[in-house]
Design a protein around this motif. Sequence first.
Motif, PDB file in Angstrom:
ATOM      1  N   PRO A 113      15.356  -4.166 -11.723  1.00  0.00           N
ATOM      2  CA  PRO A 113      14.794  -4.288 -10.699  1.00  0.00           C
ATOM      3  C   PRO A 113      14.578  -3.271  -9.832  1.00  0.00           C
ATOM      4  O   PRO A 113      13.771  -2.442  -9.297  1.00  0.00           O
ATOM      5  N   ALA A 114      15.657  -2.389  -9.788  1.00  0.00           N
ATOM      6  CA  ALA A 114      16.457  -0.643  -9.055  1.00  0.00           C
ATOM      7  C   ALA A 114      15.266   0.341  -9.372  1.00  0.00           C
ATOM      8  O   ALA A 114      14.806   0.684  -7.976  1.00  0.00           O
ATOM      9  N   TRP A 115      14.654   0.218 -10.460  1.00  0.00           N
ATOM     10  CA  TRP A 115      13.792   1.779 -10.721  1.00  0.00           C
ATOM     11  C   TRP A 115      12.373   1.222 -10.198  1.00  0.00           C
ATOM     12  O   TRP A 115      11.671   2.238  -9.927  1.00  0.00           O
ATOM     13  N   ALA A 116      12.726   0.097  -9.972  1.00  0.00           N
ATOM     14  CA  ALA A 116      11.101  -0.020  -9.756  1.00  0.00           C
ATOM     15  C   ALA A 116      10.957  -0.117  -8.603  1.00  0.00           C
ATOM     16  O   ALA A 116      10.350   0.501  -7.265  1.00  0.00           O
ATOM     17  N   ILE A 117      12.191  -0.223  -7.704  1.00  0.00           N
ATOM     18  CA  ILE A 117      12.167  -0.294  -6.270  1.00  0.00           C
ATOM     19  C   ILE A 117      12.199   1.304  -5.428  1.00  0.00           C
ATOM     20  O   ILE A 117      12.179   1.731  -4.586  1.00  0.00           O
ATOM     21  N   ASP A 118      13.123   2.190  -6.485  1.00  0.00           N
ATOM     22  CA  ASP A 118      13.234   3.104  -6.665  1.00  0.00           C
ATOM     23  C   ASP A 118      11.789   3.824  -6.080  1.00  0.00           C
ATOM     24  O   ASP A 118      11.371   4.731  -5.209  1.00  0.00           O
ATOM     25  N   ARG A 119      10.682   3.538  -7.240  1.00  0.00           N
ATOM     26  CA  ARG A 119       9.258   3.856  -6.953  1.00  0.00           C
ATOM     27  C   ARG A 119       8.655   3.362  -5.642  1.00  0.00           C
ATOM     28  O   ARG A 119       8.392   4.171  -5.338  1.00  0.00           O
ATOM     29  N   LEU A 120       9.377   2.017  -4.962  1.00  0.00           N
ATOM     30  CA  LEU A 120       8.435   1.969  -3.528  1.00  0.00           C
ATOM     31  C   LEU A 120       9.147   2.658  -2.630  1.00  0.00           C
ATOM     32  O   LEU A 120       8.569   3.103  -1.521  1.00  0.00           O
ATOM     33  N   SER A 121      10.172   3.148  -2.773  1.00  0.00           N
ATOM     34  CA  SER A 121      11.099   4.246  -1.962  1.00  0.00           C
ATOM     35  C   SER A 121       9.904   5.815  -1.461  1.00  0.00           C
ATOM     36  O   SER A 121       9.269   5.635  -0.755  1.00  0.00           O
ATOM     37  N   ILE A 122      10.068   5.787  -2.784  1.00  0.00           N
ATOM     38  CA  ILE A 122       8.901   6.917  -3.156  1.00  0.00           C
ATOM     39  C   ILE A 122       7.280   6.148  -2.509  1.00  0.00           C
ATOM     40  O   ILE A 122       7.019   8.147  -1.647  1.00  0.00           O
ATOM     41  N   LEU A 123       6.360   5.376  -2.773  1.00  0.00           N
ATOM     42  CA  LEU A 123       5.362   5.138  -2.131  1.00  0.00           C
ATOM     43  C   LEU A 123       5.595   5.418  -1.194  1.00  0.00           C
ATOM     44  O   LEU A 123       4.681   5.597  -0.304  1.00  0.00           O
ATOM     45  N   ALA A 124       6.725   4.712   0.153  1.00  0.00           N
ATOM     46  CA  ALA A 124       6.274   4.711   1.740  1.00  0.00           C
ATOM     47  C   ALA A 124       6.980   6.018   1.823  1.00  0.00           C
ATOM     48  O   ALA A 124       5.973   6.287   3.021  1.00  0.00           O
ATOM     49  N   LEU A 125       7.513   7.162   1.507  1.00  0.00           N
ATOM     50  CA  LEU A 125       6.842   8.500   2.154  1.00  0.00           C
ATOM     51  C   LEU A 125       5.899   9.244   1.179  1.00  0.00           C
ATOM     52  O   LEU A 125       4.980   9.525   2.370  1.00  0.00           O
ATOM     53  N   LYS A 126       5.070   8.589   0.052  1.00  0.00           N
ATOM     54  CA  LYS A 126       4.125   9.254  -0.140  1.00  0.00           C
ATOM     55  C   LYS A 126       2.897   8.791   1.257  1.00  0.00           C
ATOM     56  O   LYS A 126       2.278   9.352   1.783  1.00  0.00           O
ATOM     57  N   ILE A 127       3.086   7.315   1.475  1.00  0.00           N
ATOM     58  CA  ILE A 127       2.797   6.545   2.344  1.00  0.00           C
ATOM     59  C   ILE A 127       2.188   7.392   3.996  1.00  0.00           C
ATOM     60  O   ILE A 127       1.060   8.156   4.840  1.00  0.00           O
ATOM     61  N   TYR A 128       3.482   7.945   4.183  1.00  0.00           N
ATOM     62  CA  TYR A 128       3.825   8.481   5.409  1.00  0.00           C
ATOM     63  C   TYR A 128       3.077   9.769   5.843  1.00  0.00           C
ATOM     64  O   TYR A 128       2.883   9.850   6.160  1.00  0.00           O
ATOM     65  N   HIS A 129       3.326  10.685   4.442  1.00  0.00           N
ATOM     66  CA  HIS A 129       3.427  11.535   4.498  1.00  0.00           C
ATOM     67  C   HIS A 129       1.809  12.640   4.621  1.00  0.00           C
ATOM     68  O   HIS A 129       1.078  13.461   4.937  1.00  0.00           O
ATOM     69  N   MET A 130       0.659  11.213   3.113  1.00  0.00           N
ATOM     70  CA  MET A 130      -0.433  11.210   3.307  1.00  0.00           C
ATOM     71  C   MET A 130      -1.904  10.771   4.888  1.00  0.00           C
ATOM     72  O   MET A 130      -2.451  11.447   4.958  1.00  0.00           O
ATOM     73  N   LYS A 131      -0.521   9.876   5.636  1.00  0.00           N
ATOM     74  CA  LYS A 131      -1.100   9.513   6.975  1.00  0.00           C
ATOM     75  C   LYS A 131      -0.892  10.297   7.926  1.00  0.00           C
ATOM     76  O   LYS A 131      -2.070  10.717   8.554  1.00  0.00           O
TER      77      LYS A 131
END
Length: 201
Positions: A113-131
């Motif tokens: 679960p935590a390694w999947a959550i790691d990817r979710l954290s990175i996605l939050a950053l990608k979304i912020y910076h792509m926006k």
Amino acid sequence: MTFTERCNLIFNQVIRDYHIKNDVDTHINNPYDRESIDNRLYLKCWIDTVQWHLEDIIRDPHIDPVDALALKRRIDRSNQDRTDLVEQIDSFFRQKYSEVNILPEAQINTESPAWAIDRLSILALKIYHMKDQVDREDASAEHREKCQGKLNVLLEQRKDLGTAIDQLLEDIEAGRKYMKVYRQMKMYNDPSTNPILYGKK
């Protein structure tokens, strides 16, 4: 609220908090109780956010080589901190579900679960910076349109990943899946296993 909805709220809070000063040396002000999983999630995303910006800085083609080496060392330490924290989050889940009766037909998942959550954290950053790119007034309409397309994909990806993580947690809780935590055992950070390091002795 699902667990990943809670994660996304915390991750977005972290990214907003960081960008108040937008400085890699900003001191973290984690608002959550140290013993809580929310504290670990906040710290996890803070590490990711700082490292995101360190990775930007080190790619400056005009960076001083001495500064670049110091940054590379800092990124290496950050990567180790990130790995350690993922393992702490997995330990939380392992403890939380330690009393679950695992069904005979239970299966193991491809990642914890935590390694999947790691990817979710990175996605939050990608979304912020792509926006941020979509909203750039100094960029061409073509650039903004292309970034909007990428942003749409990232948002869909976050939704799908969140669903998958929540389903995994439900399966673990119900005994349909079980988790095993494998430590990363990164050899290049260990003076006893990196030949460059132990060869210097």
